[in-house]
Scaffold this motif. Structure first.
Motif, mmCIF file in Angstrom:
data_model
loop_
_atom_site.group_PDB
_atom_site.id
_atom_site.type_symbol
_atom_site.label_atom_id
_atom_site.label_comp_id
_atom_site.label_asym_id
_atom_site.label_seq_id
_atom_site.Cartn_x
_atom_site.Cartn_y
_atom_site.Cartn_z
ATOM 1 N N THR A 13 0.806 -1.217 0.000
ATOM 2 C CA THR A 13 0.000 0.000 0.000
ATOM 3 C C THR A 13 0.842 1.271 0.000
ATOM 4 O O THR A 13 0.587 2.186 -0.785
ATOM 5 C CB THR A 13 -0.960 0.015 1.208
ATOM 6 N N ASP A 14 1.844 1.356 0.863
ATOM 7 C CA ASP A 14 2.673 2.568 0.931
ATOM 8 C C ASP A 14 3.407 2.822 -0.385
ATOM 9 O O ASP A 14 3.480 3.956 -0.860
ATOM 10 C CB ASP A 14 3.679 2.478 2.080
ATOM 11 N N PHE A 15 3.940 1.751 -0.969
ATOM 12 C CA PHE A 15 4.660 1.907 -2.230
ATOM 13 C C PHE A 15 3.711 2.296 -3.363
ATOM 14 O O PHE A 15 4.024 3.184 -4.163
ATOM 15 C CB PHE A 15 5.406 0.613 -2.583
ATOM 16 N N ILE A 16 2.560 1.667 -3.434
ATOM 17 C CA ILE A 16 1.579 1.995 -4.479
ATOM 18 C C ILE A 16 1.109 3.433 -4.335
ATOM 19 O O ILE A 16 1.012 4.169 -5.321
ATOM 20 C CB ILE A 16 0.396 1.003 -4.446
ATOM 21 N N THR A 17 0.845 3.855 -3.112
ATOM 22 C CA THR A 17 0.430 5.244 -2.861
ATOM 23 C C THR A 17 1.507 6.220 -3.325
ATOM 24 O O THR A 17 1.213 7.219 -3.982
ATOM 25 C CB THR A 17 0.117 5.453 -1.368
ATOM 26 N N PHE A 18 2.756 5.911 -2.984
ATOM 27 C CA PHE A 18 3.872 6.753 -3.418
ATOM 28 C C PHE A 18 3.923 6.853 -4.942
ATOM 29 O O PHE A 18 4.014 7.943 -5.504
ATOM 30 C CB PHE A 18 5.199 6.193 -2.875
ATOM 31 N N MET A 19 3.889 5.713 -5.625
ATOM 32 C CA MET A 19 3.986 5.705 -7.085
ATOM 33 C C MET A 19 2.801 6.416 -7.736
ATOM 34 O O MET A 19 2.983 7.181 -8.697
ATOM 35 C CB MET A 19 4.101 4.271 -7.616
ATOM 36 N N LEU A 20 1.602 6.206 -7.223
ATOM 37 C CA LEU A 20 0.430 6.873 -7.794
ATOM 38 C C LEU A 20 0.516 8.388 -7.617
ATOM 39 O O LEU A 20 0.168 9.153 -8.526
ATOM 40 C CB LEU A 20 -0.859 6.331 -7.170
ATOM 41 N N ARG A 21 1.012 8.821 -6.458
ATOM 42 C CA ARG A 21 1.182 10.262 -6.228
ATOM 43 C C ARG A 21 2.197 10.839 -7.218
ATOM 44 O O ARG A 21 1.989 11.896 -7.801
ATOM 45 C CB ARG A 21 1.622 10.522 -4.786
ATOM 46 N N CYS A 22 3.288 10.119 -7.426
ATOM 47 C CA CYS A 22 4.314 10.577 -8.377
ATOM 48 C C CYS A 22 3.781 10.599 -9.809
ATOM 49 O O CYS A 22 4.056 11.525 -10.562
ATOM 50 C CB CYS A 22 5.553 9.691 -8.288
ATOM 51 N N LEU A 23 3.032 9.583 -10.182
ATOM 52 C CA LEU A 23 2.451 9.544 -11.524
ATOM 53 C C LEU A 23 1.462 10.696 -11.720
ATOM 54 O O LEU A 23 1.458 11.342 -12.771
ATOM 55 C CB LEU A 23 1.764 8.201 -11.774
ATOM 56 N N LEU A 24 0.646 10.949 -10.717
ATOM 57 C CA LEU A 24 -0.304 12.062 -10.808
ATOM 58 C C LEU A 24 0.436 13.386 -10.979
ATOM 59 O O LEU A 24 0.084 14.203 -11.835
ATOM 60 C CB LEU A 24 -1.197 12.113 -9.569
ATOM 61 N N GLU A 25 1.473 13.591 -10.192
ATOM 62 C CA GLU A 25 2.278 14.810 -10.288
ATOM 63 C C GLU A 25 2.861 14.960 -11.695
ATOM 64 O O GLU A 25 2.808 16.023 -12.300
ATOM 65 C CB GLU A 25 3.401 14.749 -9.253
ATOM 66 N N SER A 26 3.369 13.873 -12.228
ATOM 67 C CA SER A 26 3.953 13.888 -13.569
ATOM 68 C C SER A 26 2.897 14.174 -14.638
ATOM 69 O O SER A 26 3.126 14.957 -15.564
ATOM 70 C CB SER A 26 4.643 12.564 -13.847
ATOM 71 N N LEU A 27 1.731 13.560 -14.515
ATOM 72 C CA LEU A 27 0.646 13.801 -15.474
ATOM 73 C C LEU A 27 0.182 15.258 -15.436
ATOM 74 O O LEU A 27 -0.080 15.856 -16.482
ATOM 75 C CB LEU A 27 -0.528 12.864 -15.195
ATOM 76 N N LEU A 28 0.099 15.812 -14.251
ATOM 77 C CA LEU A 28 -0.306 17.218 -14.117
ATOM 78 C C LEU A 28 0.732 18.145 -14.756
ATOM 79 O O LEU A 28 0.373 19.118 -15.412
ATOM 80 C CB LEU A 28 -0.535 17.581 -12.650
ATOM 81 N N GLU A 29 2.006 17.836 -14.563
ATOM 82 C CA GLU A 29 3.072 18.634 -15.177
ATOM 83 C C GLU A 29 3.008 18.536 -16.702
ATOM 84 O O GLU A 29 3.162 19.538 -17.399
ATOM 85 C CB GLU A 29 4.445 18.177 -14.683
ATOM 86 N N MET A 30 2.763 17.338 -17.215
ATOM 87 C CA MET A 30 2.650 17.147 -18.665
ATOM 88 C C MET A 30 1.460 17.910 -19.217
ATOM 89 O O MET A 30 1.543 18.534 -20.276
ATOM 90 C CB MET A 30 2.522 15.659 -19.003
ATOM 91 N N SER A 31 0.349 17.879 -18.498
ATOM 92 C CA SER A 31 -0.854 18.578 -18.929
ATOM 93 C C SER A 31 -0.608 20.080 -18.971
ATOM 94 O O SER A 31 -0.992 20.765 -19.928
ATOM 95 C CB SER A 31 -2.010 18.265 -17.976
ATOM 96 N N GLU A 32 0.046 20.605 -17.947
ATOM 97 C CA GLU A 32 0.370 22.032 -17.895
ATOM 98 C C GLU A 32 1.292 22.422 -19.050
ATOM 99 O O GLU A 32 1.096 23.438 -19.706
ATOM 100 C CB GLU A 32 1.027 22.368 -16.559
#
Length: 126
Positions: free
Chosen positions: A37-56
């Motif tokens: 759970t902790d690792f998945i949460t970390f990776m999902l947060r990082c992926l979301l951050e990256s997707l938001l940066e790409m969108s911007e």
């Protein structure tokens, strides 16, 4: 990547490197709890951050492209006030609807106006 092509462009290695300490902390927490759970949460947060940066980044790129198209259309109208939509399409490299959308926006912003009809009229830059 098979689910959505956008994931082919996300630099996972770079994300991990930029968040290296958090990455190791998430792995250690997952190892200690025996759950991922902790690792998945970390990776999902990082992926979301990256997707938001790409969108911007894409939005900024689209804005620059729109500004260039607006400029091309304004320059063409300035040189030839009687220019047709078809000619503007060729100059700006846009579809008919794309040109009409830009002209509508330019009209709404009070930058250009149409004088006369569609066939015998001309454009004025205000």
């Amino acid at each position: 990547m098979q689910w959505n092509q956008i994931f082919a462009w996300i630099p996972v290695e770079t994300i991990v490197k930029e968040h290296q300490q958090e990455y190791y902390t998430a792995i250690a927490a997952s190892d200690k709890s025996g759950e991922s759970t902790d690792f998945i949460t970390f990776m999902l947060r990082c992926l979301l951050e990256s997707l938001l940066e790409m969108s911007e980044s894409n939005q900024k790129s689209n804005q620059k492209s729109n500004q260039k198209s607006n400029q091309k259309i304004l320059e063409a109208i300035g040189k030839s006030p009687g220019i047709s939509i078809r000619e503007l399409q060729e100059i700006a490299g846009l579809s008919e609807s794309g040109v009409k959308k830009i002209i509508r926006k330019l009209r709404e912003d009070g930058i250009v106006r149409r004088v006369g009809g569609a066939k015998g009229g001309h454009w004025e830059i205000l």
